[in-house]
Structures are given as C-alpha cells and as structure tokens.
Design a protein around this motif. Sequence first.
Motif, short mmCIF file in Angstrom:
data_model
loop_
_atom_site.label_atom_id
_atom_site.label_comp_id
_atom_site.label_asym_id
_atom_site.label_seq_id
_atom_site.Cartn_x
_atom_site.Cartn_y
_atom_site.Cartn_z
N LEU A 106 0.81 -1.16 -0.02
CA LEU A 106 0.08 -0.26 0.01
C LEU A 106 0.75 1.48 0.14
CD1 LEU A 106 -2.89 -1.21 2.59
CD2 LEU A 106 -3.04 -0.26 0.13
N TYR A 110 0.36 4.28 -2.60
CA TYR A 110 -0.18 5.71 -2.31
C TYR A 110 0.75 6.75 -2.75
CZ TYR A 110 -4.63 4.57 -0.10
OH TYR A 110 -5.75 4.17 0.28
N LEU A 138 -0.23 6.50 5.63
CA LEU A 138 -0.64 5.37 5.60
C LEU A 138 -0.05 4.55 6.98
CD1 LEU A 138 -2.43 5.77 3.14
CD2 LEU A 138 -1.72 3.52 2.56
N LEU A 162 -8.15 1.15 3.26
CA LEU A 162 -7.07 1.64 2.56
C LEU A 162 -6.90 1.07 1.49
CD1 LEU A 162 -4.51 1.97 5.67
CD2 LEU A 162 -6.13 3.93 4.41
N GLU A 163 -7.06 -0.28 1.11
CA GLU A 163 -7.00 -0.93 -0.28
C GLU A 163 -8.14 -0.65 -1.14
OE1 GLU A 163 -4.74 -4.83 1.51
OE2 GLU A 163 -7.10 -4.70 1.41
N ARG A 165 -9.20 2.29 -0.74
CA ARG A 165 -9.12 3.78 -0.96
C ARG A 165 -10.30 4.86 -0.51
NH1 ARG A 165 -4.19 4.91 -3.94
NH2 ARG A 165 -5.10 6.95 -4.72
N LEU A 170 -11.00 8.29 5.43
CA LEU A 170 -9.76 9.18 5.37
C LEU A 170 -10.24 10.34 5.63
CD1 LEU A 170 -7.68 7.52 2.60
CD2 LEU A 170 -7.20 7.60 5.21
#
Length: 319
Positions: A106, A110, A138, A162-163, A165, A170
């Motif tokens: 990740l 990013y 992250l 997070l994967e 997005r 966030l």
Amino acid sequence: AGFTIDAYNTTENAADVATLRVALGLETMDIWAVSYGTILAQAYMHIEPDAIGALVLDAAVPIDHVLASGLAENMRRTLDLYWHDCIAAGECVDGTISYEDRLLDLIPAYDRSPLRLIGFSPEPDVVVTYVYVTGQDLAQIVFSLLYTPTNYSQVERLLGLLERRSTSFLRSHYQRLAIPGFSFGMHYAVNCRGPFLDADAAAAQIAQDPILARALSVGFYGEFCPVSGLTQPVASENDPVAYPRRVLVISGDRDPITPLSLADPLRERFPAAGFLEIRGGGHGPSREVPCAQEIVRAYFADPNAPVIDYCSPIFASSD
C-alpha cells in the motif's frame, strides 16, 4: 512574545514537576510514568531524587535513547504478532497476505498515486480545497492502531479500507486529527531537544528498510530541528542517571515502540529495579490490562514487597 522556545524541553518539564510538588506541599511523590513520562521521570531524578517515593516506569525509554533507531523493526515485529493473533482468533485465514506485506504494498501505491480529499474541512469555518494522502500517512495511521493488542481485528478492517481507498474513512480520520487540544509545537520542540537520528544514521536505516523506514520518517527530526533552529542541547540534559532505590519497570510483549529490551540499559543504571514483561500488553499495559493494573496497585501499596506477576498463568515473583 512572552515565551522562549528553548524552554520547551524535558529538563524544564521536570522542573515544573518539582514546582508542582512544592505547591502541593508534598515531601515525596509516588510516580507512575508511561512512555515519554518515563523519560520525564529520569530527568526528574536529576533534580529531586530524594523526593521520589515508589516509582513505576511503564513502556520505559532510557533518557539517552534515540527512539527512531528501531522503529521500523519494531513495527514489523508487531504487525506479525497481530497477524497471527487474527489467525488464532479465526478472523484471518493463514496463507493469505500478511499485514506486513499488505502495508508494504500500500505505501508505494499511495506514493505513486496519492489519494486527494476534495473539500476537506480541517476545522470549523476553514475549508481547504484538497489534501493528499500518501504512503507516509498510511504508515502513521496503521502504527497508531498497534498500541493496543486487541486492535488486531481493527488493523484487518483498516487495511481493507485503505486498499479500497475509502475517502469517507480518510476524511473522518483527518477531521479527528484537527480537533484542538494537542500542541504539536511543544511536541516538536521537546523531541528536538532530545536525542534524534542524524542524517547519516537515518540514511543507513532507510537503505536497510527503504519502504517502512522512509514512511515512518525516521530522519524527520534530523532534518526538521536544525532548519527550525531547535538544535540539540548540551549533553547534560540527556545524561543517563543512576538510581539505587527500588523501581518497577514493565512493558508489553506487543509494544510496537518500546519493547522491554529497550529498557536494558536501565538494568545497570537501576540495580534494585524489577523488570516484567506483560503478556498480551501493548504500549503502556498498566493503563489497560487488568492484571497489569493489579501489579501496579500492589506495588504502590507496598513497594518493598515482592512483585507478583498477576499476568502469568502461574504467579511468579520478581526481585
């Protein structure tokens, strides 16, 4: 006007503790110190060692230790522990991608393509057009979950967000960080007056662990502090201190930043101290692990009695 940035340091903070003791009319104080508080307690030993009664150092950091020196290695170790905790709990499947590998995928993803949060509002009545979320962000978000071992399932969910997005997650995360109440100025000043990695040491760590060490900003203070005029103090402010009386030093076996091995220099400096590693404890287990809380209560009730390790399957005494 009215303040001096050089006064924001651990020695001055310890002097404030001494002033507080006098104001409260106390001859001695029992001290329960956690994380940075253990550095503050050691600075206080330089000022008023005889004013200290019982002393607990939880998640202990030697006053002269460069904390960033083992940060990436400790994070990898803790991610692996959490990953296996998740497997043991049946919430993760052995053989799939580990937490560490997912995070290491990740971070560069990013960095190559930062996520832009549009219309972000960091505080009331202030609107920013956009904020970019990078691999460094992250690493910091994941690291913040590693302080508490029961968060292993939250790490699983966080990595999934997070994967994907997830902009909603966030945005809420950054909104929470903007809540007033924490002085980043004092945080930076205190760290700049303590030991930090110089440029060469930071470069060596980044060369050894290029993704994680860079994402954790191991060289941040070495670059930021001189540019900001916050240079390191004379060595005496971070000098080790010997303490002959009894101390209880504890740490969690799942602490991502201050494992018990970090306190090894204190074994020589504090020859009468007892050292315990709390099974299942994170960063500062005496704050949240019931058996560790019981250890601390018993110690403060009678500092000279044998320390009973209530966290072990079979009770054991520590000198």
